[in-house]
Scaffold this motif. Structure first.
Motif, mmCIF file in Angstrom:
data_model
loop_
_atom_site.group_PDB
_atom_site.id
_atom_site.type_symbol
_atom_site.label_atom_id
_atom_site.label_comp_id
_atom_site.label_asym_id
_atom_site.label_seq_id
_atom_site.Cartn_x
_atom_site.Cartn_y
_atom_site.Cartn_z
ATOM 1 N N GLY A 100 97.168 -51.593 -63.568
ATOM 2 C CA GLY A 100 97.188 -50.358 -64.350
ATOM 3 C C GLY A 100 96.229 -49.336 -63.779
ATOM 4 O O GLY A 100 95.805 -49.420 -62.614
ATOM 5 N N GLU A 101 95.865 -48.413 -64.625
ATOM 6 C CA GLU A 101 95.068 -47.272 -64.168
ATOM 7 C C GLU A 101 93.566 -47.544 -64.314
ATOM 8 O O GLU A 101 92.830 -47.603 -63.340
ATOM 9 N N GLY A 102 93.139 -47.711 -65.537
ATOM 10 C CA GLY A 102 91.723 -47.964 -65.793
ATOM 11 C C GLY A 102 91.540 -48.293 -67.254
ATOM 12 O O GLY A 102 92.411 -47.998 -68.070
ATOM 13 N N ASN A 141 93.145 -53.337 -62.980
ATOM 14 C CA ASN A 141 93.258 -51.881 -62.994
ATOM 15 C C ASN A 141 92.792 -51.299 -61.669
ATOM 16 O O ASN A 141 92.006 -51.925 -60.940
ATOM 17 N N ALA A 142 93.237 -50.074 -61.418
ATOM 18 C CA ALA A 142 92.802 -49.383 -60.198
ATOM 19 C C ALA A 142 91.311 -49.094 -60.240
ATOM 20 O O ALA A 142 90.627 -49.228 -59.235
ATOM 21 N N VAL A 143 90.804 -48.696 -61.401
ATOM 22 C CA VAL A 143 89.351 -48.552 -61.551
ATOM 23 C C VAL A 143 88.874 -49.466 -62.670
ATOM 24 O O VAL A 143 89.601 -49.731 -63.625
ATOM 25 N N LYS A 144 87.658 -49.960 -62.506
ATOM 26 C CA LYS A 144 87.158 -51.000 -63.413
ATOM 27 C C LYS A 144 86.319 -50.432 -64.563
ATOM 28 O O LYS A 144 85.914 -51.189 -65.448
ATOM 29 N N ARG A 151 90.721 -39.857 -69.126
ATOM 30 C CA ARG A 151 91.379 -39.030 -68.114
ATOM 31 C C ARG A 151 91.836 -39.909 -66.955
ATOM 32 O O ARG A 151 91.386 -41.055 -66.797
ATOM 33 N N THR A 152 92.724 -39.351 -66.130
ATOM 34 C CA THR A 152 93.180 -40.071 -64.944
ATOM 35 C C THR A 152 92.009 -40.216 -63.970
ATOM 36 O O THR A 152 91.279 -39.250 -63.747
ATOM 37 N N PRO A 153 91.834 -41.383 -63.386
ATOM 38 C CA PRO A 153 90.741 -41.522 -62.410
ATOM 39 C C PRO A 153 90.962 -40.598 -61.215
ATOM 40 O O PRO A 153 92.092 -40.385 -60.784
ATOM 41 N N GLU A 154 89.857 -40.074 -60.717
ATOM 42 C CA GLU A 154 89.955 -39.194 -59.542
ATOM 43 C C GLU A 154 90.122 -40.039 -58.276
ATOM 44 O O GLU A 154 89.774 -41.217 -58.248
ATOM 45 N N GLY A 156 88.452 -40.096 -55.553
ATOM 46 C CA GLY A 156 87.195 -40.679 -55.063
ATOM 47 C C GLY A 156 86.799 -41.906 -55.868
ATOM 48 O O GLY A 156 86.228 -42.859 -55.322
ATOM 49 N N GLU A 157 87.083 -41.858 -57.164
ATOM 50 C CA GLU A 157 86.750 -43.009 -58.019
ATOM 51 C C GLU A 157 87.648 -44.197 -57.668
ATOM 52 O O GLU A 157 87.183 -45.346 -57.593
ATOM 53 N N MET A 158 88.902 -43.908 -57.413
ATOM 54 C CA MET A 158 89.802 -45.015 -57.034
ATOM 55 C C MET A 158 89.422 -45.567 -55.658
ATOM 56 O O MET A 158 89.483 -46.769 -55.421
ATOM 57 N N ALA A 159 88.995 -44.657 -54.772
ATOM 58 C CA ALA A 159 88.587 -45.124 -53.434
ATOM 59 C C ALA A 159 87.342 -46.006 -53.538
ATOM 60 O O ALA A 159 87.229 -47.034 -52.860
ATOM 61 N N ALA A 160 86.407 -45.617 -54.415
ATOM 62 C CA ALA A 160 85.179 -46.415 -54.568
ATOM 63 C C ALA A 160 85.494 -47.793 -55.130
ATOM 64 O O ALA A 160 84.822 -48.784 -54.818
ATOM 65 N N CYS A 161 86.511 -47.874 -55.967
ATOM 66 C CA CYS A 161 86.872 -49.151 -56.599
ATOM 67 C C CYS A 161 87.859 -49.963 -55.754
ATOM 68 O O CYS A 161 88.061 -51.151 -56.029
ATOM 69 N N ALA A 162 88.459 -49.344 -54.772
ATOM 70 C CA ALA A 162 89.520 -50.005 -53.999
ATOM 71 C C ALA A 162 89.089 -51.351 -53.407
ATOM 72 O O ALA A 162 89.870 -52.314 -53.434
ATOM 73 N N PRO A 163 87.867 -51.466 -52.876
ATOM 74 C CA PRO A 163 87.501 -52.780 -52.315
ATOM 75 C C PRO A 163 87.576 -53.907 -53.338
ATOM 76 O O PRO A 163 87.886 -55.049 -52.984
#
Ligand code: URA
Length: 251
Positions: A100-102, A141-144, A151-154, A156-163
């Motif tokens: 999901g999203e977050g 989720n894409a962000v934790k 709101r939809t994660p930005e 940069g936030e998704m990139a930071a959480c991607a690992p």
């Protein structure tokens, strides 16, 4: 296809917790990650730092280490308003991974993904294809951390959480990934188009290190969107049937 199941919420939203989710899991239970109290060294997750070294360290973590790292993560601004990080829930050897999203407000409070209204619908969607959370299914989720006001994660936030998501995929090694909504699709596929243009396409996720084979992906609507847009439930049902057929073809 117009035959869609009726995905009603079977209980009021505030009723009993979803099945397969223990109220108070043991601290080391990987099914209920992100409850650990320990902090990693602050230098590992300083806001704005998205270095290759951090990604490499995360790529080496086991479930316990992931749990600790996510709980202490400060790699983006979402950490400042979370009650707790929400790593994921389910079977760590699952064939099915739903992303999901977050976390929303209830997930942030309970430390588990998809436990609010959208989660009730997700459970009904899983049941429609004979799946149950925790039973050959993992949900992440894409962000934790909860984005403020949901709101939809930005990007940069998704990139930071991607690992973290990448490491979860590497540890689970699912046979199929279902991406719920545009943010989840963006997190794993990059900015490659609208949700409508991704539905029904043959897509796959290739792990960054190339350590495992590409994993087939199915993109569908986010349950929260479906709660607002009832007519698109029929399309989501088509996507789920496609996912089930794909999984059977992989057997
Ligand atoms: N929406 C999501 O995308 N994830 C959750 O965990 C809850 C709501």
């Amino acid at each position: 296809m117009g035959l869609s199941p009726i995905w009603r919420l079977r209980t009021p939203v505030a009723a009993s917790p979803p099945p397969m989710v223990a109220a108070e899991p043991p601290a080391v239970d990987p099914l209920h990650a992100a409850r650990a109290e320990h902090a990693l060294p602050a230098s590992d997750d300083t806001p704005g730092v998205a270095d290759a070294g951090r990604a490499a360290r995360i790529a080496d973590m086991d479930w316990r280490e992931l749990q600790v790292s996510v709980a202490a993560c400060r790699a983006c601004q979402l950490c400042s308003e979370r009650r707790q990080a929400v790593l994921g829930v389910g079977d760590v050897h699952a064939d099915w991974l739903f992303v999901g999203e977050g976390p929303g407000a209830e997930e942030d409070a309970r430390g588990e993904p998809f436990v609010g209204p959208a989660g009730k619908l997700l459970d009904a969607m899983l049941a429609a294809i004979d799946l149950r959370r925790g039973d050959d299914v993992y949900i992440a989720n894409a962000v934790k951390c909860r984005p403020p006001r949901n709101r939809t994660p930005e990007a940069g936030e998704m990139a930071a959480c991607a690992p973290y998501l990448q490491r979860q995929i590497a540890l689970i090694q699912p046979r199929l990934i279902v991406l719920l909504g545009r943010a989840a699709a963006h997190a794993l596929l990059g900015e490659i188009g609208s949700l409508g243009s991704l539905r029904g396409r043959s897509l796959s996720y290739s792990p960054p290190a190339g350590s495992t084979r590409p994993i087939p992906l199915v993109v569908t609507y986010h349950p929260a969107y479906l709660l607002r847009t009832l007519p698109d439930k029929a399309k989501a049902w088509e996507d789920l049937c496609r996912a089930r057929a794909l999984m059977r073809s992989l057997a």
